[in-house]
Design an enzyme around this catalytic site. Sequence first.
Site, mmCIF file in Angstrom:
data_model
loop_
_atom_site.group_PDB
_atom_site.id
_atom_site.type_symbol
_atom_site.label_atom_id
_atom_site.label_comp_id
_atom_site.label_asym_id
_atom_site.label_seq_id
_atom_site.Cartn_x
_atom_site.Cartn_y
_atom_site.Cartn_z
ATOM 1 N N GLY A 47 -15.357 -4.899 1.980
ATOM 2 C CA GLY A 47 -15.485 -6.181 2.661
ATOM 3 C C GLY A 47 -15.377 -6.033 4.170
ATOM 4 O O GLY A 47 -14.698 -5.136 4.677
ATOM 5 N N ARG A 54 -12.107 -12.117 8.824
ATOM 6 C CA ARG A 54 -11.042 -13.100 9.057
ATOM 7 C C ARG A 54 -9.758 -12.469 9.568
ATOM 8 O O ARG A 54 -8.882 -13.179 10.058
ATOM 9 C CB ARG A 54 -10.779 -13.887 7.772
ATOM 10 C CG ARG A 54 -11.810 -14.973 7.503
ATOM 11 C CD ARG A 54 -11.439 -15.776 6.271
ATOM 12 N NE ARG A 54 -11.805 -15.083 5.046
ATOM 13 C CZ ARG A 54 -11.371 -15.428 3.837
ATOM 14 N NH1 ARG A 54 -10.523 -16.439 3.708
ATOM 15 N NH2 ARG A 54 -11.767 -14.763 2.769
ATOM 16 N N GLY A 64 -22.334 -7.647 -3.244
ATOM 17 C CA GLY A 64 -21.462 -8.121 -4.304
ATOM 18 C C GLY A 64 -20.620 -7.019 -4.921
ATOM 19 O O GLY A 64 -20.839 -5.823 -4.706
ATOM 20 N N ASN A 67 -6.933 -11.620 2.969
ATOM 21 C CA ASN A 67 -8.190 -11.722 3.708
ATOM 22 C C ASN A 67 -8.005 -12.204 5.137
ATOM 23 O O ASN A 67 -8.968 -12.263 5.896
ATOM 24 C CB ASN A 67 -9.144 -12.681 2.985
ATOM 25 C CG ASN A 67 -9.626 -12.110 1.668
ATOM 26 O OD1 ASN A 67 -10.341 -11.116 1.639
ATOM 27 N ND2 ASN A 67 -9.201 -12.717 0.568
ATOM 28 N N TYR A 127 22.983 5.971 25.019
ATOM 29 C CA TYR A 127 21.784 6.570 24.448
ATOM 30 C C TYR A 127 22.114 7.995 24.037
ATOM 31 O O TYR A 127 22.532 8.811 24.863
ATOM 32 C CB TYR A 127 20.628 6.580 25.452
ATOM 33 C CG TYR A 127 19.461 7.410 24.949
ATOM 34 C CD1 TYR A 127 18.694 6.960 23.877
ATOM 35 C CD2 TYR A 127 19.169 8.645 25.509
ATOM 36 C CE1 TYR A 127 17.648 7.730 23.385
ATOM 37 C CE2 TYR A 127 18.116 9.413 25.024
ATOM 38 C CZ TYR A 127 17.368 8.950 23.951
ATOM 39 O OH TYR A 127 16.340 9.704 23.457
ATOM 40 N N ARG A 169 32.949 14.710 39.903
ATOM 41 C CA ARG A 169 32.803 13.546 40.779
ATOM 42 C C ARG A 169 33.585 13.825 42.051
ATOM 43 O O ARG A 169 34.547 14.602 42.050
ATOM 44 C CB ARG A 169 33.285 12.270 40.097
ATOM 45 C CG ARG A 169 34.749 12.262 39.733
ATOM 46 C CD ARG A 169 35.107 11.035 38.916
ATOM 47 N NE ARG A 169 36.533 11.001 38.613
ATOM 48 C CZ ARG A 169 37.062 10.444 37.550
ATOM 49 N NH1 ARG A 169 36.273 9.872 36.641
ATOM 50 N NH2 ARG A 169 38.364 10.435 37.356
#
Length: 449
Positions: A15, A19, A82, A229, A351, A425
Amino acid sequence: MTATRPLAVIILAAGQGTRMKSAKHKVLHPVAGRPMLLHLLSSIAELKPERQVVVVGAGREQVEAAVYGTGAVIAVQEQQLGTGHAVAQAHDALAGFAGDILILYGDVPLVRPETMRAMLDRLNQGDDMRAVVLGFRPEDAAAYGRIITSGQGVISKMVEYKDADANERAVTLCNSGLMAVRSTDLFVLLDQIGNDNAAGEYYLPDIVMLPGAQSAVIEAEAWEVAGVNSRVEQAVVEAAWQDRRRSEAMREGATLIAPETVFFAYDTVLGRDVLVEPNVVFGPGVTVADNVVIHAFSHLEGATIDTGAEIGPYARLRPGAKIGPNAKVGNFVEVKKAELGEGAKVNHLSYIGDANIGARANVGAGTITCNYDGFFKYRTEIGAGAFIGSNSALVAPVTIGDGAIVAAGSVVTKAVDADALCLVRPAQEAKPGWAARFRARMQARKAAK
């Protein structure tokens, strides 16, 4: 299954799918995270067919790529004339095959293997039925073709809705289009049908009404033969699938606080005594062991979660995430291709990618594993019992030894020995009165404008 005859399957997927309004082939649109066609092929595989043929029109390349490795072959229907004409295109692919043939539809993805077996069993029951048609009784029969029976499921007439009269349209037993036929009959019968109907097409159901033999119908639930469909119908089928899967999960021992807000994939596995809070989404490839808690608004895909672990709220587990027993992935934490050992914790705003987190390690809020340099991915190894202070950046490849402590705010680029303190740091410096002098200076500048 009582029949032991060889089996072939023809799947109609020719088909146009206009749609759907999509460049993607209709049968490749997903339900529960899996393309419809692959849902169907997975069910068919349980029957161990000898051959599988997918009949396509446009979009052959997409379908061919999707079915690669499944054993299915492609046949092409160049003109859309068909369903009978579509089935006939499988003739060459089934050359030399002797056995039973199931005819299915690529946009009817949820028919169960049990139903397929029942169709084949009925075909081989011994009363020489030419074909077995799968019928159903929808709430709204709409424009479905009708099946009229004469008792014991023997079909006296099948008629397309557009060709049916008022009495025939009042019948509630409808034709799903699915059918079982013997290979010795199918293509001979297809050569005998015509196209003298409202659409000028060759209808597959017309083989049932050809003289010479009777056919039978068995019934399935309407949801099982629901077709897609359009996007609207896709959403309806998805919703029905999800409702059934939620009920199944609860029957098997999981608790869903708000079932209607939880979404499963086709292969989601939940253990017993799993608690799933509202608004949780499972993508493909998730396995959850017993006694796991998944808090609200979490998204999981390609992840394995071991017994007693706790996930979320607002957690994201991506493919390759392996969460160990009694481990914790907290709110706004993302884990990708990483393993958390038993009792490890990543509780807040972090993360963790391409990493191994040892048993009982604790990763502080705001920590990230810097796994990507713009070209390649690298791994981070955090040992058992290590403590990573908040807002740390672990620049992979890097290893943190067992029991080590990384001070908050550190940017770690070198290995840290077991039980060592890593402090990266500058020394804290205070300048008395600086803030007050700064504010006064800036206020004066603003007033001068």
